[in-house]
Design a protein around this motif. Structure first.
Motif: not given
Length: 1654
Positions: A549-552, A587-590, A616-618, A620-625
């Motif tokens: 989904l991120l690629a498209v 928060e980010e996607l809207p 957005f990807l960064s 996301t990665l920061e949020t997931i530890t």
């Protein structure tokens, strides 16, 4: 309201006349007569019917068509007025119609049918009488006539309640006759009758049921007879081969089946069904067969018969065959048959649902496409019916539909999809196997539309394209997702379609469906969207979903916006991707989606969008530890990359994402493995993939520089990169393509590593670790020797890498401590690449990219020296200025034209940036001069594109210099003169773009000088700003305008230029005199002349040098116009004037060469000399025009003024007046110039006519024309006209010329036929815009009215005539002069002069209305006398006299007009009926203008004439001429208040009058009511006047007269009509039914149809 009878004594005669004319030869008249009889019949039914009855009885030999027309009128009257007809008359009409119907003439079908229809119309009330008559003709054992049976049949439907009770007896009488009938037409009428009888019986019984009444009759009462008739129709007659009869039988049986007795139904049904089914194979319309079959099945079902079930094997195949047939949209019955067949299937589903479903599912496997299509259509209909018995068959149907899913035919697929849609609505898809059907829909949504559909081939209208099928299935899926019952079917099943690449085209739809269902579930509870991977093993894992989904989403608008849909789905799936992401993504996607909403595909900033996704990807990665989760994501993304070979944009984006993910990872093994996988997975021939890979590796280097460089070094050492080309490969110029692409990829990777690497680490690695590899990879080894590559990809990537390195170094904070030792080597390599490109064409980006790289390289320390800078600048200028423009390549390559345009633009922009960088390093006038020396030679190139690019470059540099330089270090602008001198010629360049840019360059140069003078940055200078205002005029290519602009430029320059700069400026301009382009050289001379005139005193010390230089330059100047400009330049300095050369100049060859013209123009500079010269020349023209008036001259020798000399005078005047300095001289001689040139133009026009006619031209003047025709380059008319235009301009009356140009006046003057109109326009323009000179002009022209040349008198008369329209004449007090001149011209022998004189005298009322009483007597006498003229221009003179009279009358009072009022009316009235419509309109207008004199002693006379003319006015209200109509309306509005009737006056002021010509009947009807009421004593007068117009030559007027007379008679009071009824009027109206014109006959018929009408 009480019905009014026709009481007029002429009523009978009028009705007889209408009936007698009822068969008029014109269709429109026949229709109107029928309408009139109908309207009369509606108010006087019995009288009209009696008249028609008597007429038919008395005229027994009347032709059939006439009898038919009258019978049809009677039928229409009876049908709408049946309640007003008495029984005695009804019986008479019934007997007559009955006799007419049975007359023996077999061919008169329309006549008999009309009689039959009349009987049917009467039957709705007089049932017993009709039946009594009809049944007498229906005797047992004797076949009745055809129309007897048809009348009885139609009557049964028209009067159901009245006829059905008698049908049993009728049927008993008719049944024995059936066996006697042998003729098909009689069988047809009996069959139709039986069908209609059955239909009326069913309607009778149905009405009784609805009203809850117990009917007097039941089905059983008719069953025996209907059954007996059925046996004959079905058993015997149905075998007949006549298609019409067979169809009638089928239709009849469809009604009769409902009335068959129940005891016979069961035994008849098998044979009945079989017989009807067999008709499908015979010549019978299928619709009627299907309709009959549907009635049979419905009856059987109602009777709970078991026969249909036993007949299923017979019924299903036959009906199925009909369902499989094509539906012809052009045939209404084809569509109806299809619907009837489907209704039959609906009935059969109630008979045997098992048998039907089994049959249909079996047919789905057929090899025949039509069979499959028909089966699906029936199945869709049956499933959609929602029949309860289907509940147990749902699973069977779902299972059976699977065989259709494999069908490859798009038509079948389309119907399959529709059936699936219906099944989803009815709750089938929740069953086992339903998901497979959904899978089918998704697969169709994934179809790839045809990229280039052929529009030339004629396509089958029934063809279903992939695109059509895709749109249908998308609509079905969008519908299914709205159904609550489908939620558990679609979620999470549709997730299986997200990741497969072959479903990419359907991804947008799948994501939207999932988002809608998921959102609903998530609103219920977050737990409802959590996926159970144990329950559904095929679901994609979280990392896979995120990667896909991120690629498209990188290309959010592609594929119907699949990127947007993917982001929306991600938000729904956040709990499944990772629990910690829910809040962040909410928060980010809207915000990301809002950004897409605010943009469009064409306007989306792609880089900014990708940066947002990276952020957005960064986040996301920061949020997931969980680092393991991050490793898994990088591995999944890397695996995912292999699926995107057909999607390079998405694949490039994925590479970047992997780089970001690796940047968040600390595991070296993971980093090495993924970098290795990335480098091995890239398709090196895809530029986007290589760019994405390099960027991703650069991202990774941001945190893992050494690891990244190590991996790249390892990859460089691999065998594929180490390949060495053999000597023979080089000879063949073929290297391994894959190897070169791999090298280019690696070069790009090193470039991006340099760009993104940490600042503190990269500088020490630039030259050793990065640049070494880049240089090494860009060369090829041959036998151990490095050879520069010729591969384009290598070149471009090398340049890109160098650019990235230069950017990285320049942006680095430690650059001041870093020495880039290999900068010169790299710069030299870039220059070699630039120089190595083809000069003539621009086909690659090497040039642009290399220049851009050089721009970044020269920023680095140390700065280049002058020699190095010059070398680089020359190389780049030659590379960019020399390649051909895009226009020359359009024919060669149209496919990539847009890309080439972008490349050209970016290459030129790169050069500008390079030059600006050089200038910024030395921001002084010396620095500007340094660059200018390199560019200046290109400014005079003979090639447009080279000049344009050079001027564009200078403009860019000057603008940059103006913005950036600071006064503190500026010094003086010592090269201002040379800069301006080089730019001035380009302001007149043939190329518009160059002219614009040159003007902007001057603007910037002068503002730079303003800054040098000490002004602040944004301070404006009005003189310099003037250049902006004149810039817009540069778009006009006319040289005169360009020279005027250059003159304005010179004035600005002379004002702003320091005196010390004039000398270098002039010497720079002298170079421009020999410019390759004429306009540039001429513009240079204009600027020179202006500068010398303005600042010549500053050149006193340099005059010898200037003149010497000019003398030497004259040999190099090849353009004649420039040579003459130089002569003019010299004349300004020497002030030469030679009056003695006039005679010599006049005999120079015509047209004058440029040198001679220039000399003539020079004579106009001095006012005194110009006035004397022009006066002398005008005298020669006047002598030539008037020499034949001097009789004494005829006896002496001929004048010395030769013809060619006169023409030369015109050319000389033209040349002089063309000089702007001639204004004052023109003003001094304006009247004489204007008058003389006007008369000369008149002479030319008249001589052309005389030459064509071969008469009226003197030998001398014929010689003039011959001489003119002998010189093809001499156009005396154009030059004379141009001279006049120039004179008007120089006389400050250019508005006159503009007016004439806009109105086409000059073209009118050219032809003698329109000459007067052109002169009149000129007079109008002169009075409005040149009044200052008007008095002297009139005095100059007045004597011309008495000379012997008619054309001159006509011209002056036309001029004076138009002048009198202007109020200016009165203000100038020349009215007396003009009126006196025109009154004397009334006696002129020329009709044209007479006509123009009358026009002018009429115009006095417009221009000087207060003078009218003074001239009243003479003016009125002149106008009235003009109406008695008998000349060749009679109509024109009369029209002019009337127009003038109307204008004069408006300015007079009653006392002035009273003596001549009767004379005026007497002169005007004869023209009311004139055949000329303009005369009619004018006469009415004059009569209307007399209304203002109705007060006072003139009232009785005028009122009497009003009444005598009223009829004529009313008739012409509907005249065929719109002009006459408008005139009559206006007159009636004026006369209305004076008719002594407020009501009539009011109607003449109402809106009804305005629409009188459209609603003429309504207007006359309303008006005559008022006339009869208010003027009863004048009705006879009006009637007689109306009758007098019955013989008018105009058909419209005859018809209108009939209308007026008819309405007058209609609206007469009863007592008045009886006392004064005029037999002649009635007879005359009746006689108009025989008029030759159809429109008159139509109006007469309509009049006779009025309510009272006689």
């Amino acid at each position: 309201m009480e019905v009014c009878k026709l009481e007029s004594c002429k009523a009978e005669a009028s009705l007889v006349a209408l009936t007698d004319a009822a068969f008029d030869k014109d269709e429109g008249v026949r229709q109107q007569i029928a309408q009139s009889l109908y309207e009369l019949g509606c108010h006087n039914t019995e009288q009209v019917l009696s008249c028609c009855f008597d007429f038919l009885v008395k005229h027994s030999q009347l032709v059939q068509g006439h009898r038919t027309a009258i019978l049809q009128c009677m039928e229409r009257i009876v049908r709408d007025n049946i309640g007003t007809i008495g029984q005695p008359l009804a019986k008479k009409v019934i007997n007559l119609a009955s006799e007419e119907m049975i007359k023996s003439n077999e061919a008169a079908l329309v006549w008999k049918e009309a009689a039959s229809n009349l009987l049917v119309a009467l039957g709705s009330r007089f049932t017993d009488e009709i039946l009594e008559d009809i049944l007498q003709k229906l005797q047992p054992g004797i076949l009745p006539q055809f129309f007897v049976v048809q009348t009885l049949a139609n009557l049964s439907v028209a009067n159901v309640q009245g006829i059905v009770p008698y049908l049993s007896t009728t049927l008993q009488t008719m049944l024995p006759m059936l066996t006697l009938i042998k003729q098909d037409n009689m069988r047809w009428v009996f069959t139709s009758a039986l069908g209609l009888f059955s239909k009326s019986i069913l309607e009778y019984l149905e009405t009784a049921d609805k009203n809850a009444l117990k009917p007097a009759l039941t089905k059983e009462a008719f069953a025996p007879e209907i059954y007996a008739a059925y046996k004959i129709l079905f058993g015997t007659w149905l075998r007949n081969k006549d298609a019409k009869l067979r169809t009638a039988i089928v239709v009849a049986l469809g009604y009769m089946v409902h009335l068959l007795p129940a005891d016979h139904m069961e035994e008849e049904l098998p044979r009945f069904i079989t017989g009807i089914l067999s008709l499908y194979k015979k010549r019978c319309e299928p619709f009627y067969v299907s309709q009959c079959l549907r009635n049979i099945l419905a009856t059987a079902l109602e009777a709970t018969s078991h026969v249909p079930e036993s007949q299923m094997d017979n019924l299903l195949p036959q009906l199925h065959h009909q369902a499989c047939g094509p539906v012809d949209l052009r045939d209404e019955l084809s569509g109806k048959n299809h619907q009837e067949v489907l209704r039959c299937f609906t009935i059969l589903s109630h008979v045997s649902i098992d048998g039907m479903i089994k049959f249909l599912l079996q047919k789905l496997g057929s090899n025949n496409e039509k069979v499959r299509l028909g089966t699906l259509t029936v199945l869709n209909h049956v499933v959609g019916s929602g029949f309860k018995a289907l509940e147990s068959k749902k699973a069977l149907i779902v299972s059976g539909m699977k065989q259709s899913l494999q069908d490859t035919d798009n038509k079948v697929k389309k119907l399959t999809a529709q059936v699936i849609s219906t099944m989803g609505e009815q709750g089938y898809l929740q069953l086992e196997g339903g998901a497979i059907l959904v899978d089918f829909l998704v697969q169709q949504c994934a179809l790839t539309p045809e990229e280039n559909p052929s529009h030339l081939q004629v396509q089958d209208p029934d063809e279903v394209r992939d695109e059509d099928l895709r749109e249908l299935c998308e609509g079905i899926m969008s519908f299914l997702v709205t159904l609550d019952k489908m939620e558990d079917v679609l979620w999470p099943f549709l997730l299986e379609f997200v990741t497969p690449i072959h479903h990419t085209n359907a991804l947008a739809l799948v994501c939207r469906c999932l988002e809608q269902v998921g959102s609903r579930k998530r609103r219920q509870s977050l737990q409802h969207v959590l996926l159970d991977y144990n329950e559904r093993l095929g679901l994609p894992k979280p990392h896979t979903l995120l990667s896909r989904l991120l690629a498209v989403s990188a290309m959010p608008y592609l594929g119907q916006g699949r990127g947007q849909a993917a982001l929306m789905l991600l938000q729904v799936l956040s709990p499944n991707i990772h629990p910690d992401l829910v809040k962040l993504w909410d928060e980010e996607l809207p915000q990301l989606l809002q950004f897409l909403t605010e943009n469009k595909e064409a306007t989306l900033p792609q880089k900014l969008w990708e940066d947002k996704l990276f952020y957005f990807l960064s986040r996301t990665l920061e949020t997931i530890t969980d680092e393991k989760w991050t490793w898994l994501l990088s591995e999944e993304m890397t695996r995912h990359i292999h699926s995107y070979h057909s999607f390079p944009k998405e694949k490039a984006f994925l590479y970047k994402c992997v780089g970001i993910v690796l940047g968040q990872t600390n595991n070296k093994d993971i980093i090495n493995n993924e970098l290795q996988e990335m480098l091995l997975s890239v398709q090196h021939n895809e530029a986007l993939e290589r760019e994405g890979l390099a960027t991703g590796i650069g991202f990774c280097a941001m945190t893992h520089l050494d690891d990244t460089l190590a991996k790249l070094d390892d990859f460089v050492k691999m065998d594929i990169v180490k390949k060495t080309a053999s000597f023979f490969n080089i000879l063949k110029e073929k290297l391994d393509g894959d190897m070169e692409r791999v090298k280019s990829t690696l070069i790009l990777c090193y470039g991006y590593v340099a760009l993104y690497a940490p600042e503190g680490l990269i500088l020490q690695r630039i030259e050793l670790h990065i640049l070494d590899h880049i240089i090494s990879l860009s060369n090829t080894k041959v036998l151990g020797i490095k050879v520069e590559t010729k591969d384009l990809m290598i070149k471009l990537t090398l340049i890109k890498a160098v650019t990235l390195i230069a950017k990285a170094v320049y942006a680095n904070k430690g650059k001041h401590l870093f020495k880039f030792n290999r900068r010169e080597e790299v710069l030299s390599y870039m220059q070699d690449l630039i120089a190595g490109e083809a000069k003539a064409h621009l086909k690659t980006r090497v040039r642009q990219s290399a220049i851009n790289a050089c721009m970044h390289l020269i920023k680095l320390e140390p700065r280049l020296n002058e020699i190095e800078s010059s070398d680089l600048i020359r190389t780049c200028l030659e590379a960019v200025f020399s390649f051909a423009p895009l226009d020359s390549e359009r024919r060669k390559d149209n496919r990539k034209l847009k890309e080439r345009e972008v490349l050209h633009t970016e290459t030129i922009a790169a050069l500008h940036e390079l030059l600006k960088e050089f200038l910024s390093q030395n921001l002084t006038s010396d620095g500007l001069e340094f660059l200018f020396k390199h560019v200046q030679d290109w400014l005079t190139s003979t090639k447009d594109h080279e000049r344009e690019r050079a001027v564009e470059a200078m403009l860019a540099l000057l603008g940059f210099y103006r913005e950036r330089f600071k006064m503190g270090n500026a010094g003086t602008f010592h090269n201002l003169g040379s800069l301006v001198g080089r730019m001035v010629p380009r302001c007149a360049d043939p190329v518009l773009a160059i002219r614009y840019m040159a003007m902007d360059s001057l603007y910037n140069v002068l503002y730079i000088q303003v800054r040098y003078e000490g002004c602040v940055m944004n301070q404006t200078d009005n003189l310099v700003e003037h250049l902006r205002s004149i810039k817009e005029q540069l778009q006009n290519p006319d040289s005169h305008i360009l020279f005027q602009i250059c003159y304005d430029i010179a004035k600005v320059i002379s004002t702003k230029l320091p005196r010390g700069q004039l000398y270098p400026l002039l010497f720079a301009l002298f170079e421009g005199l020999s410019d390759y382009h004429a306009t540039c050289a001429s513009a240079t001379s204009v600027v020179m002349n202006t500068l010398v005139r303005k600042q010549g005193d500053a050149l006193q010390e340099h005059i010898p040098e200037i003149l010497g230089h000019l003398q030497s330059r004259m040999q190099a100047i090849t353009l004649e116009q420039v040579r003459f400009s130089v002569i003019h330049f010299i004349s300004i300095l020497t002030s030469q004037c030679l009056p003695g050369v006039l005679s010599y100049l006049l005999f120079r060859p015509l047209p004058y060469d440029k040198y001679t013209s220039a000399v003539w123009q020079s004579l106009a500079r001095d006012v005194k000399l110009a006035t004397t010269t022009m006066d002398y020349l005008l005298g020669k023209i006047s002598d030539y025009l008037s020499h034949e008036d001097r009789k004494e001259a005829m006896a002496k020798k001929a004048p010395t003024t030769g013809t060619s000399e006169t023409v030369a005078v015109i050319y000389a005047l033209n040349a002089m007046i063309s000089n702007p300095e001639s204004v004052e001289a023109v003003v001094n001689l304006y009247p004489k110039l204007f008058g003389t040139l006007l008369l000369y133009l008149s002479f030319i026009a008249s001589e052309k006519v005389s030459e064509i006619q071969g008469k009226g031209a003197s030998k001398r003047k014929k010689l003039s024309l011959q001489l003119q025709n002998a010189a093809p380059n001499v156009n005396i008319w154009d030059s004379s006209l141009e001279t006049l235009k120039l004179m008007l301009t120089r006389g400050k009356t250019e508005e006159v010329a503009n007016f004439m140009e806009d109105e086409g006046g000059w073209d009118l003057m050219k032809n003698m036929e329109d000459h007067q109109r052109g002169v009149a326009l000129l007079a109008k323009a002169t009075s409005e815009h040149a009044a200052l000179y008007l008095v002297d002009t009139i005095h100059f022209l007045a004597p011309i009215l008495h000379n012997m040349h008619e054309h001159q008198r006509v011209t002056v008369a036309a001029f004076f005539s138009e002048l009198l329209r202007s109020p200016v004449v009165q203000e100038l007090k020349v009215t007396e002069t003009l009126v006196g001149s025109l009154l004397r011209s009334l006696d002129d022998v020329s009709p044209t002069v007479h006509w123009l004189s009358i026009r002018g005298l009429g115009n006095v009322a417009v221009g000087a209305p207060q003078k009218i009483p003074r001239y009243a007597e003479r003016l009125l006498a002149a106008m009235v006398g003009g109406m008695d003229e008998k000349t060749e221009l009679n109509d024109l003179i009369v029209l002019e006299a009337m127009a003038g009279l109307s204008k004069v009358l408006t300015q007079l009072d009653e006392a002035n007009v009273r003596p001549i009022l009767a004379t005026i009316i007497g002169a005007v009235q004869p023209f009311f009926e004139n055949e000329n419509e303009k005369l009619r309109a004018a006469a009415f207008t004059v009569f209307g203008n007399l209304a203002r004199f109705s007060d006072g002693n003139s009232e009785p006379v005028l009122l009497e004439h009003i009444h005598s003319s009223l009829v004529s006015l009313l008739l012409h209200l509907n005249d065929h001429s719109p002009e006459v109509t408008r005139s009559c309306k206006a007159v009636l509005q004026l006369l209305g208040p004076h008719l002594c009737s407020d009501n009539i006056g009011a109607i003449f002021q109402s809106e009804l009058l305005e629409l009188a010509n459209v609603r003429y009947w309504e207007f006359i009807g309303e008006l005559t009511k008022l006339i009869v009421s208010d003027f009863p004593d004048r009705i006879s007068l009006y009637l007689n006047h109306s009758m007098s117009f019955f013989k008018s030559m105009l058909p419209e007027i005859r018809g209108n007269a009939v209308v007026l007379a008819g309405f007058l008679l209609q609206n007469l009071p009863k007592e008045y009509m009886e006392a004064s009824a005029d037999e002649n009027v009635c007879v005359a109206i009746i006689m108009m039914l025989h008029d030759v014109s159809p429109c008159v006959r139509t109006k007469a018929a309509k009049v006779l149809g009025l309510y009272r009408g006689f």
